[in-house]
Design a protein around this motif. Structure first.
Motif, mmCIF file in Angstrom:
data_model
loop_
_atom_site.group_PDB
_atom_site.id
_atom_site.type_symbol
_atom_site.label_atom_id
_atom_site.label_comp_id
_atom_site.label_asym_id
_atom_site.label_seq_id
_atom_site.Cartn_x
_atom_site.Cartn_y
_atom_site.Cartn_z
ATOM 1 N N VAL A 143 8.704 14.555 -9.782
ATOM 2 C CA VAL A 143 9.667 14.014 -8.813
ATOM 3 C C VAL A 143 10.082 12.592 -9.212
ATOM 4 C CG1 VAL A 143 9.793 13.236 -6.403
ATOM 5 C CG2 VAL A 143 8.976 15.524 -6.916
ATOM 6 N N SER A 144 9.158 11.882 -9.844
ATOM 7 C CA SER A 144 9.454 10.490 -10.245
ATOM 8 C C SER A 144 10.534 10.392 -11.321
ATOM 9 C CB SER A 144 8.186 9.815 -10.766
ATOM 10 O OG SER A 144 7.704 10.529 -11.884
ATOM 11 N N ARG A 145 10.934 11.541 -11.914
ATOM 12 C CA ARG A 145 11.991 11.499 -12.930
ATOM 13 C C ARG A 145 13.380 11.562 -12.290
ATOM 14 N NH1 ARG A 145 9.969 8.798 -16.245
ATOM 15 N NH2 ARG A 145 11.912 9.071 -17.389
ATOM 16 N N PHE A 146 13.481 11.922 -11.019
ATOM 17 C CA PHE A 146 14.798 12.063 -10.386
ATOM 18 C C PHE A 146 15.376 10.690 -10.074
ATOM 19 C CE2 PHE A 146 12.713 16.111 -8.766
ATOM 20 C CZ PHE A 146 13.198 16.869 -9.813
ATOM 21 N N GLY A 186 0.833 -1.206 0.000
ATOM 22 C CA GLY A 186 0.000 0.000 0.000
ATOM 23 C C GLY A 186 0.864 1.250 0.000
ATOM 24 N N ALA A 187 1.903 1.259 0.829
ATOM 25 C CA ALA A 187 2.781 2.435 0.927
ATOM 26 C C ALA A 187 3.570 2.632 -0.370
ATOM 27 C CB ALA A 187 3.732 2.275 2.110
ATOM 28 N N LEU A 188 3.998 1.538 -0.975
ATOM 29 C CA LEU A 188 4.709 1.624 -2.253
ATOM 30 C C LEU A 188 3.793 2.217 -3.332
ATOM 31 C CD1 LEU A 188 6.998 0.966 -4.260
ATOM 32 C CD2 LEU A 188 6.190 -1.404 -4.287
ATOM 33 N N ASP A 189 2.555 1.725 -3.397
ATOM 34 C CA ASP A 189 1.602 2.250 -4.390
ATOM 35 C C ASP A 189 1.367 3.745 -4.184
ATOM 36 O OD1 ASP A 189 1.435 -0.336 -5.293
ATOM 37 O OD2 ASP A 189 -0.553 -0.744 -4.436
ATOM 38 N N GLU A 190 1.230 4.146 -2.919
ATOM 39 C CA GLU A 190 1.021 5.573 -2.622
ATOM 40 C C GLU A 190 2.240 6.383 -3.057
ATOM 41 O OE1 GLU A 190 -1.672 7.065 -1.540
ATOM 42 O OE2 GLU A 190 -2.828 5.242 -1.127
ATOM 43 N N ALA A 191 3.433 5.859 -2.804
ATOM 44 C CA ALA A 191 4.667 6.592 -3.148
ATOM 45 C C ALA A 191 4.793 6.752 -4.667
ATOM 46 C CB ALA A 191 5.880 5.869 -2.574
ATOM 47 N N VAL A 192 4.455 5.704 -5.397
ATOM 48 C CA VAL A 192 4.523 5.785 -6.869
ATOM 49 C C VAL A 192 3.526 6.831 -7.367
ATOM 50 C CG1 VAL A 192 4.018 4.500 -9.004
ATOM 51 C CG2 VAL A 192 5.406 3.442 -7.196
ATOM 52 N N ASN A 193 2.304 6.812 -6.835
ATOM 53 C CA ASN A 193 1.287 7.789 -7.259
ATOM 54 C C ASN A 193 1.735 9.208 -6.959
ATOM 55 O OD1 ASN A 193 -0.563 6.065 -8.272
ATOM 56 N ND2 ASN A 193 -1.692 5.835 -6.345
ATOM 57 N N TYR A 194 2.209 9.400 -5.735
ATOM 58 C CA TYR A 194 2.544 10.764 -5.317
ATOM 59 C C TYR A 194 3.706 11.313 -6.137
ATOM 60 C CZ TYR A 194 3.667 14.819 -2.529
ATOM 61 O OH TYR A 194 3.908 16.115 -2.142
ATOM 62 N N THR A 195 4.760 10.541 -6.278
ATOM 63 C CA THR A 195 5.946 11.055 -6.980
ATOM 64 C C THR A 195 5.677 11.211 -8.483
ATOM 65 O OG1 THR A 195 6.812 8.790 -7.111
ATOM 66 C CG2 THR A 195 7.648 10.169 -5.325
ATOM 67 N N SER A 196 4.639 10.544 -8.981
ATOM 68 C CA SER A 196 4.283 10.693 -10.401
ATOM 69 C C SER A 196 3.526 11.980 -10.664
ATOM 70 C CB SER A 196 3.414 9.515 -10.866
ATOM 71 O OG SER A 196 4.095 8.319 -10.670
ATOM 72 N N THR A 197 3.010 12.607 -9.597
ATOM 73 C CA THR A 197 2.238 13.835 -9.817
ATOM 74 C C THR A 197 2.940 15.076 -9.241
ATOM 75 O OG1 THR A 197 0.993 13.312 -7.828
ATOM 76 C CG2 THR A 197 -0.025 12.712 -9.911
ATOM 77 N N ARG A 198 3.756 14.906 -8.240
ATOM 78 C CA ARG A 198 4.432 16.038 -7.592
ATOM 79 C C ARG A 198 5.538 16.595 -8.505
ATOM 80 N NH1 ARG A 198 3.956 19.973 -3.804
ATOM 81 N NH2 ARG A 198 5.913 20.363 -2.698
ATOM 82 N N THR A 199 5.554 17.920 -8.628
ATOM 83 C CA THR A 199 6.557 18.559 -9.485
ATOM 84 C C THR A 199 7.534 19.397 -8.655
ATOM 85 O OG1 THR A 199 4.935 18.685 -11.253
ATOM 86 C CG2 THR A 199 6.828 20.130 -11.463
ATOM 87 N N GLN A 200 8.801 19.250 -8.947
ATOM 88 C CA GLN A 200 9.854 20.121 -8.390
ATOM 89 C C GLN A 200 10.867 20.368 -9.517
ATOM 90 O OE1 GLN A 200 10.296 21.321 -4.737
ATOM 91 N NE2 GLN A 200 8.163 21.044 -5.354
ATOM 92 N N PHE A 201 11.466 21.544 -9.521
ATOM 93 C CA PHE A 201 12.443 21.890 -10.571
ATOM 94 C C PHE A 201 11.867 21.638 -11.972
ATOM 95 C CE2 PHE A 201 14.825 20.504 -6.795
ATOM 96 C CZ PHE A 201 15.601 21.635 -6.538
ATOM 97 N N ASN A 202 10.575 21.956 -12.134
ATOM 98 C CA ASN A 202 9.869 21.769 -13.422
ATOM 99 C C ASN A 202 9.902 20.338 -13.921
ATOM 100 O OD1 ASN A 202 9.122 24.471 -13.729
ATOM 101 N ND2 ASN A 202 11.219 24.968 -14.413
#
Ligand SMILES: Cc1cc2nc3c(=O)[nH]c(=O)nc-3n(C[C@H](O)[C@H](O)[C@H](O)COP(=O)(O)OP(=O)(O)OC[C@H]3O[C@@H](n4cnc5c(N)ncnc54)[C@H](O)[C@@H]3O)c2cc1C
Length: 374
Positions: free
Chosen positions: A268-271, A249-265
């Motif tokens: 986050v999931s691209r870092f 459950g926590a892994l799924d949440e982390a994947v979802n969140y980092t796929s939508t959160r943006t930093q440095f344009n």
């Protein structure tokens, strides 16, 4: 033997039910430390309360793998609800395996129907790890036994009508006694205020010369310790599944969140460092699942490795749950530390999986004992 396709369908059914009927209430259950009534209702609608019990007793005759899958899927959205479901399964295992037909017919059907729960009572104020050192005594009287003692940290109190109590009958022998919450001499202490799994009420229970008739002793009154050891070997995969579900459950949440959160344009999931963490979390979860399913495959098969595998799975799944949920909080940044996201709850829920059903230190002792064959 259920085939893989049917099991996968079963997993999808439980997942849909959990997403629709349990997940929406999980935060409130935790915040208010309230019993997950919606979850129990949902279990009833799918016949999950009785999944492990024989059909002749109103159960679903589900094998250990299907039980593990059900627990995993519920824990993926709500650790408390998974605990509320699995505790009665564990509590009634000694009865189903070793008890008389008459006692089974009295106790199992209402639990299988989800009308009431059942609890498992081993731990005492003096200790949980040193089980043989327990102090609760059962003294022989006419037609039965008088129980005196105190049990600590008992899950699902109140909801449970039945309590499987391990008590000393002699200096070296122990019995398992089925006590009902209305029995004179039985009482429940104040509810503990817990870090996690807050939807499952937990308290001490007190036995003050509580009379238990002979008909409510499980099997041989001098073989209770053996019954409990057999039970724990079989039920450790269930608590492992609860830990695994929290990690997934926590892994799924982390994947979802980092796929939508943006930093440095950038998402986050691209870092790369974030991707590395998600990769490690995924590897850990899949390794935990593989070890758990291996433990299930040798459980109860008269296989001498079953106890050691159950301990390995319990240790690895719970350590994975702790590390993956902690990393999931990290990947949510500051938001992960708030109650607006479920990962902080998952992290708190995960901690107990390293403690209960024998702490992970005790599990490591059992694995080493098997490794050294001593
Ligand atoms: C939320 C929750 C729900 C629970 N539900 C139930 C329940 O339904 N029924 C039930 O019977 N119990 C239940 N328990 C109790 C749980 O199983 C015990 O807390 C657990 O077994 C540890 O026992 P203890 O707390 O007495 O710790 P102790 O046994 O006092 O251990 C303290 C520390 O010492 C370590 N330690 C002890 N002995 C050794 C050793 N030989 N070698 C190395 N390290 C050692 C332990 O690993 C631990 O780190 C629950 C506990 C919690 C927190």
């Amino acid at each position: 033997m259920i085939d893989e396709h049917t099991l996968e369908e079963f997993r999808q059914q439980v997942r849909r039910m959990a997403e629709e009927k349990i997940k929406p209430h999980a935060a409130a259950v935790d915040d208010d430390a309230r019993f997950p009534t919606e979850a129990v209702e949902a279990f009833r609608s799918m016949g999950l309360n009785g999944l492990p019990f024989p059909e002749s007793l109103g159960g679903g005759d589900g094998d250990l793998l299907s039980q593990v899958i059900a627990v995993e899927e519920i824990a993926r959205v709500c650790g408390s609800s998974a605990l509320v479901m699995l505790i009665p399964w564990a509590a009634l295992t000694p009865l189903v395996w070793f008890g008389s037909d008459e006692l089974k017919r009295e106790i199992v059907p209402p639990v299988a129907a989800g009308e009431v729960g059942a609890s498992f009572c081993l731990t005492e104020p003096g200790g949980g790890s040193d089980l043989p050192g327990l102090k609760t005594r059962a003294t022989r009287v006419a037609d039965g036994w008088l129980l005196k003692g105190q049990k600590r940290f008992i899950s699902n109190v109140g909801w449970s009508a039945w309590y499987a109590i391990l008590a000393k009958v002699t200096e070296k022998a122990y019995g398992v006694f089925m006590v009902h919450r209305d029995d004179p001499g039985f009482s429940i202490g104040r509810h503990e205020r817990k870090m996690g799994v807050r939807g499952s009420p937990m308290a001490d229970i007190f036995l003050d010369d509580c009379f238990v008739p002979d008909s409510r002793v499980v099997g041989d009154p001098e073989k209770g310790y053996h019954y409990m050891m057999e039970t724990l070997t079989y039920t450790r995969p269930l608590v492992s599944a609860q830990a695994l579900g929290l990690a997934q459950g926590a892994l799924d949440e982390a994947v979802n969140y980092t796929s939508t959160r943006t930093q440095f344009n950038s998402k986050v999931s691209r870092f790369q460092m974030v991707r590395g963490m998600v990769a490690d979390m995924t590897i850990a979860v899949e390794a935990a699942r593989a070890l758990l399913y291996r433990a299930v495959s040798v459980a109860g098969a008269n296989d001498s490795r079953s106890r050691s595998f159950a301990s390995m799975a319990k240790t690895f799944c719970s350590d994975t749950a702790m590390s993956v949920t902690t990393d999931a909080v990290q990947l949510h940044g500051g938001y992960g530390y708030t109650k607006d996201y479920p990962v902080e709850r998952m992290m708190r829920d995960a901690k107990v999986s390293q403690i209960w059903e024998g702490t992970n230190q005790i599990q490591r002792l059992l694995v080493a004992k098997h490794a050294f064959q001593d």
